[in-house]
Design an enzyme around this catalytic site. Structure first.
Site, PDB file in Angstrom:
ATOM      1  N   CYS A 207       0.884  -1.166   0.000  1.00  0.00           N
ATOM      2  CA  CYS A 207       0.000   0.000   0.000  1.00  0.00           C
ATOM      3  C   CYS A 207       0.914   1.205   0.000  1.00  0.00           C
ATOM      4  CB  CYS A 207      -0.910  -0.002   1.231  1.00  0.00           C
ATOM      5  SG  CYS A 207      -1.930   1.490   1.347  1.00  0.00           S
TER       6      CYS A 207
ATOM      7  N   CYS B 118      -0.660   4.531   2.073  1.00  0.00           N
ATOM      8  CA  CYS B 118      -0.828   4.481   3.531  1.00  0.00           C
ATOM      9  C   CYS B 118      -0.320   3.106   3.958  1.00  0.00           C
ATOM     10  CB  CYS B 118      -2.256   4.780   3.965  1.00  0.00           C
ATOM     11  SG  CYS B 118      -3.569   4.156   2.916  1.00  0.00           S
ATOM     12  N   SER B 119      -1.130   2.242   4.514  1.00  0.00           N
ATOM     13  CA  SER B 119      -0.648   0.905   4.870  1.00  0.00           C
ATOM     14  C   SER B 119      -1.808  -0.058   5.012  1.00  0.00           C
ATOM     15  CB  SER B 119       0.169   0.959   6.168  1.00  0.00           C
ATOM     16  OG  SER B 119       1.295   1.782   6.019  1.00  0.00           O
ATOM     17  N   CYS B 120      -2.711  -0.042   4.024  1.00  0.00           N
ATOM     18  CA  CYS B 120      -3.911  -0.873   4.095  1.00  0.00           C
ATOM     19  C   CYS B 120      -3.561  -2.355   3.944  1.00  0.00           C
ATOM     20  CB  CYS B 120      -4.871  -0.491   2.982  1.00  0.00           C
ATOM     21  SG  CYS B 120      -5.365   1.244   3.043  1.00  0.00           S
TER      22      CYS B 120
END
Lengths: 205, 198, 205, 198
Positions: B106, B109-111
């Protein structure tokens, strides 16, 4: 926005600090931050798009040097203040120190008026859009051409929903790009799949 | 009249900043501390890679389940009693093959599909992985210890929408015939992200 | 390289900390750094392109949080070590602490084989080049179209000179871009003039 | 045999890092400290905005010089005894007009015609100015106190090569007829960068 968060393809970063099956949390406050923001979402104080955008709006130096959960905390605090639940003064008094928040938001936008339905195999180009507010198009696909692989269920449109702008839900398309199309002669060979909102796409004749 | 408010100059330590929010919400009757405890239990004990490991093991032993999983991930994991947040409307399961390695990231962001494969570790959320894996996939995987043969095609999946991904690793040949529970024991979160062999 | 230094058009930055006719230097060590790097250039230890590139190669968090003269210092130290004049160990022993240096360089490149001579008024496009080493094409003009205003004297080609690669000197073209071409619907109206090396340009038919 | 070297963990203060380089070069007989003193004198006493101010004042009073300055900046400033580093092969002088405002920047580093207009101040080298002035020129200039009328066209010059720029401001009407030296006294570095009125 063309913000600091938009990191895909940016060069100059070093080695990944990888250890197999590393833990998600290291300290108790990280778990609390994760729970508090999820709690605020559950209460309906803000939605996930607002949450992501408030992280993106952090001062770039702060964004780049903060840990993941400090970014999460900053977004949570920013939105609680912007929504009128708390004030920055109260937070700083309680924390006995400065509490850096994210910068204000630019306006959002609604769906593109020229949305098209695509089929697997269609060639599509990502529109040359420069969006001042929240957008889920990573900069590295802007203007680039790929092939539609599949269509997703309809989702809320993030460019609108992060800004309380009215919009319709729309699908995303799983678009397959060749890494050599994204970064000609400057990438390891790979297929890069991106979930691209319908509003960001146009058909390639 | 001089202002006697002391000048606050330093950023408060991050832990005190968390306390400030939690206390302020509690005092407004929002019961944040109760929610924190409940959500901590979810994050630390429910949203764990063992969920995804069960899914992978079932897919290895049950070809019909595997087909349902590849066709509709969300519905298939529900068969095993696993749920996803309402906003994760779609779970796409990416089938590795001997010549295809799928990798999840991701960049913005950090999905992740955190209820299924577990909350992501630092390296997944770090700037380095986010910046580099889309552009230098083979180099990055090699640095991380996954040295792919040249004929293996790499497919990187950038989680830019609320569709979530999970890699279905190739079953190691030496485990053919193992019982499902034992198979689940060899499946790791990093394997389901696509950066580590099993 | 698409590095952290390539800031033109990046969003999320706050107000300029402007005071009229501010001083160039604040502390004595800043003047010394400025003199030491100029001295090293004068001695021929490195050239200005190598100097700029070593700044660009700094770890991105370090780049973004260091002051201008700390960036200058880091480039100077990196190049003195890379050129074999000093060792990092000696620097750290003398400084009694860590001395962060820039990351190693990727390969350079020589002039484009397809350089063309342009005349004022010619429409040109900036090539869609992704260069792993030093390059003086700011990312915001890549692939964009502008109009040639004038031609400069020949200069050393930075993409080569920062990497000790053989190359010919070549002119830059003063190319005028409309800000609305660079960032459609997302910029204040202006003409943006950029000095673009001949190797970066192609003619628009 | 255990290693008794003490572990160095913290980044040395920037001043000690400068000392380290200077001492190491001195010990190798390179006479860095002598050079530092000589170059300090240049940076602090020779490369000052008063140079450019003299050029501007001369251009205001001498139309023939103005033409030569606009045609070949490097040769024209040499007439006033001013020099530029060898690698600055070209000085382009940008003539402001009542409806044209020129502004100089360097988005990738912080280049300027420093021997003529002086070494640049912090704000010119800061990330904010470098990121924003090319895209939000009018907004940035207004923030800095230069609120341009809507009909004024803005031209931003990004210093990406070794061509150097200098803005030639419009002479304030109330100064017409002043002697050249008095005129030079009103020209500022910020005016020659193009972000401030005279």
């Amino acid at each position: 926005m063309d913000g600091m968060h938009d990191l895909g393809g940016r060069q100059g970063f070093g080695a990944i600090r990888y250890t197999p099956n590393a833990r998600a949390f290291h300290e108790a406050w990280e778990v609390r931050v994760n729970s508090l923001y999820a709690f605020a979402v559950r209460l309906g104080i803000f939605n996930m798009d607002e949450y992501r955008h408030a992280i993106e709006r952090m001062e770039p130096r702060h964004y780049l040097t903060a840990s993941y959960y400090e970014r999460s905390l900053t977004s949570l605090a920013t939105l609680l203040v912007e929504k009128g639940i708390l004030t920055r003064e109260e937070l700083e008094r309680r924390a006995q120190g400065l509490f850096p928040l994210a910068a204000p938001s630019a306006p959002g936008r609604t769906n593109s008026p020229a949305r098209e339905r695509f089929q697997p195999g269609d060639r599509v180009r990502v529109r040359d859009d420069y969006v001042p507010g929240h957008v889920r198009m990573p900069g590295y696909i802007r203007g680039k051409t790929g092939v539609v692989v599949s269509e997703s269920p309809d989702y809320p449109f993030p460019d609108a929903r992060a800004h309380a702008v009215e919009s319709q839900d729309e699908p995303t398309y799983d678009v397959r790009f060749r890494s050599d199309e994204l970064w000609p002669h400057s990438a390891d060979a790979a297929l890069v799949h991106v979930g691209v909102f319908q509003s960001y796409l146009e058909r390639v004749a | 009249m001089p202002d006697h408010t002391p000048v606050i100059k330093r950023t408060a330590p991050v832990e005190r900043r968390v306390d400030a929010i939690q206390q302020a919400l509690d005092e407004r009757g929002l019961k944040a501390t109760e929610a924190v405890e409940e959500l901590r239990e979810l994050a630390e004990e429910q949203w764990i890679p063992q969920n995804g490991a069960r899914v992978v093991a079932r897919a290895w032993v049950d070809p019909a389940f595997r087909e349902r999983l590849l066709a509709n991930g969300r519905a298939a994991v529900a068969e095993l009693g696993l749920s996803m947040p309402k906003h994760h409307r779609h779970l796409v399961v990416l089938e590795n093959r001997p010549t295809v390695q799928n990798v999840i990231c991701c960049t913005q962001c950090s999905c992740t599909a955190f209820t299924i494969i577990g909350l992501p570790p630092d390296w997944y959320k770090d700037l380095e992985y986010r910046a580099r894996v889309v552009r230098e996939s083979r180099t990055v995987l090699k640095e991380m210890g996954l040295d792919l043969a040249p004929q293996v095609e790499i497919r990187v999946w950038d989680t830019t929408a609320d569709t979530r991904y999970m890699v279905l690793p190739v079953q190691p040949p030496e485990t053919i015939g193992w019982p499902e529970e034992k198979l689940a024991g060899i499946v790791t979160r990093d394997g389901m992200i696509g950066v580590a062999p099993l």
